[in-house]
Design a protein around this motif. Structure first.
Motif, PDB file in Angstrom:
ATOM      1  N   ASP A 132     -36.163 -87.372  20.915  1.00 43.28           N
ATOM      2  CA  ASP A 132     -36.264 -86.058  20.114  1.00 43.28           C
ATOM      3  C   ASP A 132     -36.569 -84.861  20.860  1.00 43.28           C
ATOM      4  O   ASP A 132     -37.470 -84.443  20.352  1.00 43.28           O
ATOM      5  N   GLY A 133     -35.829 -84.863  22.157  1.00 48.50           N
ATOM      6  CA  GLY A 133     -36.416 -83.948  22.673  1.00 48.50           C
ATOM      7  C   GLY A 133     -36.180 -82.347  22.559  1.00 48.50           C
ATOM      8  O   GLY A 133     -35.271 -82.242  21.921  1.00 48.50           O
ATOM      9  N   TYR A 134     -37.434 -81.731  21.916  1.00 46.92           N
ATOM     10  CA  TYR A 134     -36.506 -80.251  21.685  1.00 46.92           C
ATOM     11  C   TYR A 134     -36.910 -80.039  19.855  1.00 46.92           C
ATOM     12  O   TYR A 134     -36.708 -79.107  19.756  1.00 46.92           O
ATOM     13  N   LYS A 135     -36.755 -80.808  19.484  1.00 47.58           N
ATOM     14  CA  LYS A 135     -37.388 -81.000  18.220  1.00 47.58           C
ATOM     15  C   LYS A 135     -38.617 -80.407  17.625  1.00 47.58           C
ATOM     16  O   LYS A 135     -39.245 -79.617  16.722  1.00 47.58           O
ATOM     17  N   GLY A 136     -40.047 -80.654  18.655  1.00 45.66           N
ATOM     18  CA  GLY A 136     -41.026 -80.167  17.763  1.00 45.66           C
ATOM     19  C   GLY A 136     -40.486 -78.751  18.212  1.00 45.66           C
ATOM     20  O   GLY A 136     -41.512 -77.760  17.861  1.00 45.66           O
ATOM     21  N   LEU A 137     -40.004 -78.052  19.380  1.00 48.53           N
ATOM     22  CA  LEU A 137     -39.838 -76.050  19.978  1.00 48.53           C
ATOM     23  C   LEU A 137     -39.487 -76.337  17.966  1.00 48.53           C
ATOM     24  O   LEU A 137     -39.670 -74.943  17.889  1.00 48.53           O
ATOM     25  N   ARG A 138     -38.331 -76.380  17.715  1.00 46.75           N
ATOM     26  CA  ARG A 138     -37.638 -76.103  15.779  1.00 46.75           C
ATOM     27  C   ARG A 138     -38.244 -75.653  15.113  1.00 46.75           C
ATOM     28  O   ARG A 138     -38.120 -74.958  14.549  1.00 46.75           O
ATOM     29  N   LYS A 139     -39.091 -76.671  15.360  1.00 44.89           N
ATOM     30  CA  LYS A 139     -40.397 -76.484  13.920  1.00 44.89           C
ATOM     31  C   LYS A 139     -41.174 -75.643  15.038  1.00 44.89           C
ATOM     32  O   LYS A 139     -41.912 -75.022  13.395  1.00 44.89           O
ATOM     33  N   ALA A 140     -42.077 -75.098  15.625  1.00 48.70           N
ATOM     34  CA  ALA A 140     -42.387 -74.662  15.482  1.00 48.70           C
ATOM     35  C   ALA A 140     -41.765 -73.142  15.901  1.00 48.70           C
ATOM     36  O   ALA A 140     -43.009 -71.866  15.465  1.00 48.70           O
ATOM     37  N   PRO A 170     -46.104 -67.097  14.982  1.00 49.80           N
ATOM     38  CA  PRO A 170     -47.028 -67.909  16.130  1.00 49.80           C
ATOM     39  C   PRO A 170     -48.692 -68.655  15.854  1.00 49.80           C
ATOM     40  O   PRO A 170     -48.958 -69.236  16.142  1.00 49.80           O
ATOM     41  N   ASP A 171     -49.646 -67.092  14.684  1.00 45.05           N
ATOM     42  CA  ASP A 171     -51.064 -68.168  14.089  1.00 45.05           C
ATOM     43  C   ASP A 171     -50.931 -69.112  13.737  1.00 45.05           C
ATOM     44  O   ASP A 171     -51.869 -69.813  14.262  1.00 45.05           O
ATOM     45  N   ASP A 172     -49.937 -69.926  12.879  1.00 42.29           N
ATOM     46  CA  ASP A 172     -50.015 -71.180  12.330  1.00 42.29           C
ATOM     47  C   ASP A 172     -49.442 -71.917  13.237  1.00 42.29           C
ATOM     48  O   ASP A 172     -50.572 -73.003  13.257  1.00 42.29           O
ATOM     49  N   VAL A 173     -49.121 -71.860  14.577  1.00 48.43           N
ATOM     50  CA  VAL A 173     -49.014 -72.822  15.458  1.00 48.43           C
ATOM     51  C   VAL A 173     -50.141 -72.781  16.722  1.00 48.43           C
ATOM     52  O   VAL A 173     -50.719 -74.333  16.217  1.00 48.43           O
ATOM     53  N   ILE A 174     -50.511 -71.864  15.747  1.00 46.85           N
ATOM     54  CA  ILE A 174     -51.901 -71.740  16.877  1.00 46.85           C
ATOM     55  C   ILE A 174     -53.237 -72.923  16.304  1.00 46.85           C
ATOM     56  O   ILE A 174     -54.005 -73.513  16.522  1.00 46.85           O
ATOM     57  N   ALA A 175     -52.821 -72.398  14.750  1.00 46.12           N
ATOM     58  CA  ALA A 175     -54.475 -73.244  14.150  1.00 46.12           C
ATOM     59  C   ALA A 175     -53.913 -74.624  14.453  1.00 46.12           C
ATOM     60  O   ALA A 175     -54.064 -75.419  14.126  1.00 46.12           O
ATOM     61  N   TYR A 176     -52.020 -74.585  13.972  1.00 44.15           N
ATOM     62  CA  TYR A 176     -51.766 -76.138  14.197  1.00 44.15           C
ATOM     63  C   TYR A 176     -52.318 -77.188  15.104  1.00 44.15           C
ATOM     64  O   TYR A 176     -52.526 -78.108  15.121  1.00 44.15           O
ATOM     65  N   VAL A 177     -52.069 -76.569  16.376  1.00 45.27           N
ATOM     66  CA  VAL A 177     -52.755 -77.837  17.732  1.00 45.27           C
ATOM     67  C   VAL A 177     -54.615 -77.425  17.826  1.00 45.27           C
ATOM     68  O   VAL A 177     -54.872 -78.014  17.772  1.00 45.27           O
ATOM     69  N   LYS A 178     -54.979 -76.262  17.026  1.00 44.99           N
ATOM     70  CA  LYS A 178     -56.213 -76.166  16.552  1.00 44.99           C
ATOM     71  C   LYS A 178     -56.288 -77.659  15.699  1.00 44.99           C
ATOM     72  O   LYS A 178     -57.762 -78.484  16.672  1.00 44.99           O
ATOM     73  N   GLU A 179     -56.347 -77.723  14.528  1.00 44.63           N
ATOM     74  CA  GLU A 179     -56.264 -78.643  13.769  1.00 44.63           C
ATOM     75  C   GLU A 179     -56.110 -80.575  14.371  1.00 44.63           C
ATOM     76  O   GLU A 179     -56.387 -81.051  13.859  1.00 44.63           O
TER      77      GLU A 179
END
Length: 457
Positions: free
Chosen positions: A43-51, A56-65
């Motif tokens: 499953d490598g690089y599937k997280g990148l595809r989703k991100a 970008p701000d939603d990615v930051i919020a997701y990691v914060k949550e």
């Protein structure tokens, strides 16, 4: 270099290994685990595809949550650190990955990079998308040449696959990764000293403010994260923040790597949810070497206050360890049995800090030197009782008064060893020397070929 997988086959399906949560280390034991082909198979690089499909701000919020906290020592929330980067400032933004693993007893980032470098590269791509950066730097400890070669090869593979280079983060959004080999200085593990070294200057901590998020590398907004912090992001993006929060505790969620070393039967990397106890880890690792008992241990490397066998059930998360009087740090669990002289161990650690002091501030530069002189006298049986108060006083003059937190780390073993083992210091003084047999204070005491070797803490 030997890489130990986090999964220990010590029992049946209901055995203690069920407490582990192999994510970063799940495939370390596979042939050619470091290749792009192997990483993509899992499953490598599937997280990148989703991100990349998110703002970008939603990615930051997701990691914060998700609640990811920095895995380099202080435990600062990763998403919050990303959020500090100013937007629309017209300056380049940089991501710097701190791979200058130098803390005595810490050995998690180097095995991770050796066995699974693409987890870091994918995490870098996600982080750079989030903070709107086109250039990332990996600052690696230069002595680890095999890891350096693997990192260069992993970046090359990623570039050939279009994961690094022009349009890597989308049309017109390039990503460049520079692997930089440091010269082997403990101080460069401090983020601002690392930035100075990366710019070609002597590695010394900077006066703050300004903080790196405002004026970091080349006076531009910069995020500095630990290897494990960034490498944990792809799994969060791929499997979800709820999955990540299902492990660990409310304030310290997720999985992490614990480096178990010292007088244990099976030392190695044990990847488990935050909040596991040393007692549980020892159950999985075969315990303290046969015929011996635990005397003292460090929860996060030698710069964290030591614990004793009374702390076996302290939850190994940021809040649990803090409440017990220490710090989780880098989760370097160094275990010492009853054959180890506390004074000798603390002396060796303090010699390291004195040698590695960058010399920029007086409390650390002078204080560590005098701590070493006093400790050597006590170990050699030349000390007097008033030396114990001097040790405490000098450590107090370093702690909280040096230019960076590395001075505090030098004081921690002094305070904690005097707290738990003051009578052992007194025995050195009244008995005019160390009461311990150096030949017995080794991992190989039963082997006549190596019984003369002394453990270097």
């Amino acid at each position: 270099m030997t890489v130990t997988t986090s999964v220990e086959k010590n029992g049946d399906a209901a055995g203690p290994e069920k407490l582990l949560a192999p994510v970063l280390s799940a495939h370390w034991d596979e042939p050619r685990s470091w290749t792009l082909e192997s990483y993509r198979r899992h499953d490598g690089y599937k997280g990148l595809r989703k991100a990349l499909a998110m703002d970008p701000d939603d990615v930051i919020a997701y990691v914060k949550e998700a609640g990811l906290r920095g895995r380099g020592g202080a435990g600062f929330p990763t998403g919050m650190k990303w959020q500090f980067i100013p937007q629309g400032d017209g300056k380049p933004h940089y991501l710097v990955v701190n791979a200058d693993e130098s803390e005595p007893g810490t050995c998690k980032d180097i095995p991770l990079l050796f066995a699974n470098p693409h987890s870091l590269i994918e995490g870098i791509a996600i982080a750079c998308h989030a903070i709107r950066s086109a250039h990332a730097f990996i600052y690696l400890r230069g002595e680890t040449v095999p890891v350096l070669r693997r990192l260069h090869e992993a970046v090359r593979e990623a570039r050939e696959a279009g994961l690094v280079g022009p349009d890597a983060l989308g049309p017109g959004k390039p990503l460049e990764i520079t692997v930089h080999a440091g010269a082997g200085a403990y101080i460069c593990g401090e983020e601002t000293a690392l930035l100075d070294s990366l710019e070609g200057r002597r590695g010394q901590p900077r006066l703050r403010p300004p903080f790196p998020a405002v004026a970091g590398l080349y006076a531009c907004p910069t995020v500095v994260n630990n290897v494990e912090s960034i490498a944990s992001v792809p799994a969060i993006m791929h499997r979800g923040k709820e999955w990540f929060r299902s492990m660990g505790s409310e304030k310290s969620p997720g999985f992490t790597l614990y480096s178990l070393s010292g007088h244990v039967v099976n030392p190695g990397q044990y990847e488990a949810p935050l909040g596991i106890t040393l007692r549980q880890l020892l159950d999985m690792s075969g315990g303290i070497r046969p015929g011996h008992r635990l005397k003292f241990w460090t929860p996060g490397g030698s710069s964290t206050p030591m614990f004793t066998d009374e702390h076996l059930d302290v939850p190994l998360d940021y809040e649990g360890v803090g409440a017990a009087g220490s710090m989780l740090g880098t989760k370097a669990l160094q275990c010492f049995d009853e054959t180890t002289c506390v004074v000798r161990a603390v002396t060796r650690w303090t010699e390291f800090y004195a040698h590695e002091s960058c010399g920029k501030c007086t409390p650390c530069r002078e204080g560590t030197y005098w701590l070493v002189q006093l400790l050597r006298d006590i170990e050699d049986g030349k000390g007097v009782m008033t030396d114990l108060d001097k040790l405490n006083d000098i450590a107090d003059n370093i702690n909280g008064k040096s230019f960076c937190a590395l001075g505090d780390g030098a004081a921690s073993p002094i305070f904690s060893s005097l707290k738990y083992f003051r009578e052992e210091y007194e025995e050195h003084i009244t008995g005019r020397g160390c009461p311990f047999d150096p030949a017995k204070s080794t991992l190989w005491a039963d082997d006549p070929k190596t019984a003369h070797l002394e453990v270097k803490a």
